[in-house]
Design a protein around this motif. Structure first.
Motif, PDB file in Angstrom:
ATOM      1  N   ALA A   1     102.452  -6.044 -19.840  1.00 26.72           N
ATOM      2  CA  ALA A   1     101.439  -6.700 -19.001  1.00 26.72           C
ATOM      3  C   ALA A   1     100.790  -5.735 -18.013  1.00 26.72           C
ATOM      4  O   ALA A   1     100.615  -6.053 -16.844  1.00 26.72           O
ATOM      5  CB  ALA A   1     102.054  -7.898 -18.280  1.00 26.72           C
ATOM      6  N   VAL A   2     100.394  -4.561 -18.489  1.00 23.62           N
ATOM      7  CA  VAL A   2      99.796  -3.560 -17.605  1.00 23.62           C
ATOM      8  C   VAL A   2      98.270  -3.640 -17.556  1.00 23.62           C
ATOM      9  O   VAL A   2      97.646  -3.026 -16.703  1.00 23.62           O
ATOM     10  CB  VAL A   2     100.230  -2.122 -17.982  1.00 23.62           C
ATOM     11  CG1 VAL A   2     101.712  -1.920 -17.707  1.00 23.62           C
ATOM     12  CG2 VAL A   2      99.888  -1.796 -19.425  1.00 23.62           C
ATOM     13  N   GLY A   3      97.677  -4.377 -18.481  1.00 25.70           N
ATOM     14  CA  GLY A   3      96.226  -4.539 -18.482  1.00 25.70           C
ATOM     15  C   GLY A   3      95.865  -6.010 -18.454  1.00 25.70           C
ATOM     16  O   GLY A   3      96.539  -6.838 -19.078  1.00 25.70           O
ATOM     17  N   PHE A   4      94.790  -6.334 -17.725  1.00 24.29           N
ATOM     18  CA  PHE A   4      94.299  -7.708 -17.684  1.00 24.29           C
ATOM     19  C   PHE A   4      92.829  -7.669 -18.056  1.00 24.29           C
ATOM     20  O   PHE A   4      92.016  -7.059 -17.361  1.00 24.29           O
ATOM     21  CB  PHE A   4      94.485  -8.320 -16.295  1.00 24.29           C
ATOM     22  CG  PHE A   4      94.114  -9.779 -16.255  1.00 24.29           C
ATOM     23  CD1 PHE A   4      94.996 -10.743 -16.716  1.00 24.29           C
ATOM     24  CD2 PHE A   4      92.884 -10.168 -15.774  1.00 24.29           C
ATOM     25  CE1 PHE A   4      94.650 -12.089 -16.689  1.00 24.29           C
ATOM     26  CE2 PHE A   4      92.523 -11.504 -15.737  1.00 24.29           C
ATOM     27  CZ  PHE A   4      93.408 -12.472 -16.196  1.00 24.29           C
ATOM     28  N   LYS A   5      92.509  -8.262 -19.190  1.00 25.44           N
ATOM     29  CA  LYS A   5      91.135  -8.249 -19.668  1.00 25.44           C
ATOM     30  C   LYS A   5      90.891  -9.521 -20.461  1.00 25.44           C
ATOM     31  O   LYS A   5      91.790 -10.000 -21.159  1.00 25.44           O
ATOM     32  CB  LYS A   5      90.895  -7.013 -20.551  1.00 25.44           C
ATOM     33  CG  LYS A   5      89.453  -6.825 -20.980  1.00 25.44           C
ATOM     34  CD  LYS A   5      89.275  -5.518 -21.747  1.00 25.44           C
ATOM     35  CE  LYS A   5      87.852  -5.372 -22.220  1.00 25.44           C
ATOM     36  NZ  LYS A   5      87.674  -4.184 -23.046  1.00 25.44           N
ATOM     37  N   GLN A   6      89.701 -10.044 -20.362  1.00 29.02           N
ATOM     38  CA  GLN A   6      89.297 -11.252 -21.084  1.00 29.02           C
ATOM     39  C   GLN A   6      90.289 -12.394 -20.850  1.00 29.02           C
ATOM     40  O   GLN A   6      90.638 -13.150 -21.753  1.00 29.02           O
ATOM     41  CB  GLN A   6      89.121 -10.963 -22.578  1.00 29.02           C
ATOM     42  CG  GLN A   6      88.014  -9.987 -22.850  1.00 29.02           C
ATOM     43  CD  GLN A   6      87.837  -9.667 -24.331  1.00 29.02           C
ATOM     44  OE1 GLN A   6      88.592 -10.135 -25.176  1.00 29.02           O
ATOM     45  NE2 GLN A   6      86.842  -8.864 -24.637  1.00 29.02           N
ATOM     46  N   GLY A   7      90.781 -12.478 -19.609  1.00 24.51           N
ATOM     47  CA  GLY A   7      91.630 -13.589 -19.213  1.00 24.51           C
ATOM     48  C   GLY A   7      93.070 -13.534 -19.692  1.00 24.51           C
ATOM     49  O   GLY A   7      93.768 -14.542 -19.625  1.00 24.51           O
ATOM     50  N   ARG A   8      93.505 -12.369 -20.169  1.00 24.65           N
ATOM     51  CA  ARG A   8      94.899 -12.291 -20.607  1.00 24.65           C
ATOM     52  C   ARG A   8      95.534 -10.960 -20.248  1.00 24.65           C
ATOM     53  O   ARG A   8      94.859  -9.956 -20.089  1.00 24.65           O
ATOM     54  CB  ARG A   8      95.035 -12.581 -22.096  1.00 24.65           C
ATOM     55  CG  ARG A   8      94.386 -11.582 -23.013  1.00 24.65           C
ATOM     56  CD  ARG A   8      94.474 -12.026 -24.463  1.00 24.65           C
ATOM     57  NE  ARG A   8      95.624 -11.445 -25.113  1.00 24.65           N
ATOM     58  CZ  ARG A   8      95.668 -11.114 -26.377  1.00 24.65           C
ATOM     59  NH1 ARG A   8      94.646 -11.343 -27.159  1.00 24.65           N
ATOM     60  NH2 ARG A   8      96.743 -10.580 -26.888  1.00 24.65           N
ATOM     61  N   TRP A   9      96.859 -10.996 -20.120  1.00 22.61           N
ATOM     62  CA  TRP A   9      97.653  -9.800 -19.854  1.00 22.61           C
ATOM     63  C   TRP A   9      97.986  -9.126 -21.181  1.00 22.61           C
ATOM     64  O   TRP A   9      98.329  -9.792 -22.153  1.00 22.61           O
ATOM     65  CB  TRP A   9      98.939 -10.157 -19.110  1.00 22.61           C
ATOM     66  CG  TRP A   9      98.657 -10.563 -17.704  1.00 22.61           C
ATOM     67  CD1 TRP A   9      98.588 -11.834 -17.204  1.00 22.61           C
ATOM     68  CD2 TRP A   9      98.368  -9.687 -16.621  1.00 22.61           C
ATOM     69  NE1 TRP A   9      98.271 -11.804 -15.870  1.00 22.61           N
ATOM     70  CE2 TRP A   9      98.132 -10.479 -15.483  1.00 22.61           C
ATOM     71  CE3 TRP A   9      98.274  -8.305 -16.496  1.00 22.61           C
ATOM     72  CZ2 TRP A   9      97.823  -9.961 -14.245  1.00 22.61           C
ATOM     73  CZ3 TRP A   9      97.971  -7.773 -15.255  1.00 22.61           C
ATOM     74  CH2 TRP A   9      97.750  -8.595 -14.150  1.00 22.61           C
ATOM     75  N   ILE A  10      97.898  -7.796 -21.187  1.00 24.67           N
ATOM     76  CA  ILE A  10      98.088  -7.044 -22.422  1.00 24.67           C
ATOM     77  C   ILE A  10      99.095  -5.926 -22.187  1.00 24.67           C
ATOM     78  O   ILE A  10      99.029  -5.208 -21.185  1.00 24.67           O
ATOM     79  CB  ILE A  10      96.749  -6.433 -22.892  1.00 24.67           C
ATOM     80  CG1 ILE A  10      95.671  -7.513 -22.978  1.00 24.67           C
ATOM     81  CG2 ILE A  10      96.907  -5.722 -24.236  1.00 24.67           C
ATOM     82  CD1 ILE A  10      94.307  -7.016 -22.689  1.00 24.67           C
ATOM     83  N   ASP A  11     100.012  -5.781 -23.128  1.00 23.72           N
ATOM     84  CA  ASP A  11     100.958  -4.666 -23.121  1.00 23.72           C
ATOM     85  C   ASP A  11     100.292  -3.437 -23.734  1.00 23.72           C
ATOM     86  O   ASP A  11      99.322  -3.560 -24.486  1.00 23.72           O
ATOM     87  CB  ASP A  11     102.187  -4.974 -23.999  1.00 23.72           C
ATOM     88  CG  ASP A  11     103.030  -6.134 -23.519  1.00 23.72           C
ATOM     89  OD1 ASP A  11     102.759  -6.681 -22.428  1.00 23.72           O
ATOM     90  OD2 ASP A  11     103.968  -6.486 -24.255  1.00 23.72           O
ATOM     91  N   THR A  12     100.836  -2.291 -23.436  1.00 21.15           N
ATOM     92  CA  THR A  12     100.488  -1.092 -24.210  1.00 21.15           C
ATOM     93  C   THR A  12     101.766  -0.569 -24.855  1.00 21.15           C
ATOM     94  O   THR A  12     102.850  -0.650 -24.288  1.00 21.15           O
ATOM     95  CB  THR A  12      99.849   0.033 -23.361  1.00 21.15           C
ATOM     96  OG1 THR A  12     100.712   0.384 -22.308  1.00 21.15           O
ATOM     97  CG2 THR A  12      98.500  -0.381 -22.822  1.00 21.15           C
ATOM     98  N   VAL A  13     101.595  -0.066 -26.051  1.00 23.38           N
ATOM     99  CA  VAL A  13     102.691   0.544 -26.795  1.00 23.38           C
ATOM    100  C   VAL A  13     102.425   2.056 -26.826  1.00 23.38           C
ATOM    101  O   VAL A  13     101.302   2.489 -27.101  1.00 23.38           O
ATOM    102  CB  VAL A  13     102.762  -0.017 -28.234  1.00 23.38           C
ATOM    103  CG1 VAL A  13     103.859   0.659 -29.028  1.00 23.38           C
ATOM    104  CG2 VAL A  13     102.970  -1.516 -28.198  1.00 23.38           C
ATOM    105  N   LEU A  14     103.456   2.829 -26.510  1.00 22.61           N
ATOM    106  CA  LEU A  14     103.341   4.281 -26.547  1.00 22.61           C
ATOM    107  C   LEU A  14     103.987   4.761 -27.837  1.00 22.61           C
ATOM    108  O   LEU A  14     105.142   4.453 -28.117  1.00 22.61           O
ATOM    109  CB  LEU A  14     104.051   4.892 -25.349  1.00 22.61           C
ATOM    110  CG  LEU A  14     103.581   4.435 -23.975  1.00 22.61           C
ATOM    111  CD1 LEU A  14     104.458   5.030 -22.880  1.00 22.61           C
ATOM    112  CD2 LEU A  14     102.126   4.796 -23.764  1.00 22.61           C
ATOM    113  N   LEU A  15     103.225   5.502 -28.621  1.00 20.15           N
ATOM    114  CA  LEU A  15     103.728   6.119 -29.835  1.00 20.15           C
ATOM    115  C   LEU A  15     103.666   7.626 -29.655  1.00 20.15           C
ATOM    116  O   LEU A  15     102.748   8.144 -28.999  1.00 20.15           O
ATOM    117  CB  LEU A  15     102.906   5.699 -31.051  1.00 20.15           C
ATOM    118  CG  LEU A  15     102.863   4.200 -31.352  1.00 20.15           C
ATOM    119  CD1 LEU A  15     101.947   3.926 -32.535  1.00 20.15           C
ATOM    120  CD2 LEU A  15     104.232   3.654 -31.628  1.00 20.15           C
TER     121      LEU A  15
END
Length: 165
Positions: free
Chosen positions: A146-160
């Motif tokens: 939940a590090v990003g909030f865009k278009q009304g939702r929280w989004i995770d990022t995955v590190l590869l």
């Protein structure tokens, strides 16, 4: 015919349009306002000045996607760790262009003595980017919840991460 080549200044309007599509219509990037041509020219100049590749995929004379490597973090100790960025034009996915661009980025990273490649992928429910990277040997190194909030939702990022040594 598909060709992967270095960016030319004349490609920047197409690059800008491709990215603007993802900024305004997707969760693939956390940018909320598309950068203008001046910002793209500055980015291209900065990457060139650092000896880092900025590539385009050209299909039948048109820019169909782009990719570049940038230093993962600005601190000097990160100088051997690079982050990749890849975007394809709308309608150009599923043709192997991402695979060609990422393959060339990995080759170029090896030529400039990079040690690690990092992909930071928004976990928006579309697995295409993660699948592309894992096909090249990238492994999941972590998740930021939940590090990003865009278009009304929280989004995770995955590190590869891909170890180039």
């Amino acid at each position: 015919m598909t060709k992967i080549r270095d960016l030319a200044d004349a490609d920047l309007p197409a690059v800008s349009d491709i990215y603007a599509h993802y900024v305004t219509g997707s969760l693939a990037t956390f940018d909320e306002t598309p950068p203008g041509l001046r910002e793209w020219r500055d980015k291209a100049a900065g990457l060139a000045g650092a000896g880092l590749p900025f590539l385009v995929a050209e299909v039948d004379g048109q820019v169909a996607g782009y990719a570049y490597l940038a230093q993962y973090r600005p601190k000097p100790a990160y100088r051997h760790t690079l982050e990749d960025t890849i975007y394809l034009a709308p309608g150009m996915t599923g043709r192997g262009l991402g695979r060609k661009l990422l393959g060339e980025l990995i080759t170029r990273a090896g030529e400039i003595s990079a040690r690690q490649l990092i992909a930071v992928i928004a976990d928006s429910g579309d697995p295409a980017s993660a699948r592309l990277h894992t096909a090249f040997g990238f492994e999941e190194a972590g998740r930021l919840k939940a590090v990003g909030f865009k278009q009304g939702r929280w989004i995770d990022t995955v590190l590869l991460q891909l170890d180039l040594r």
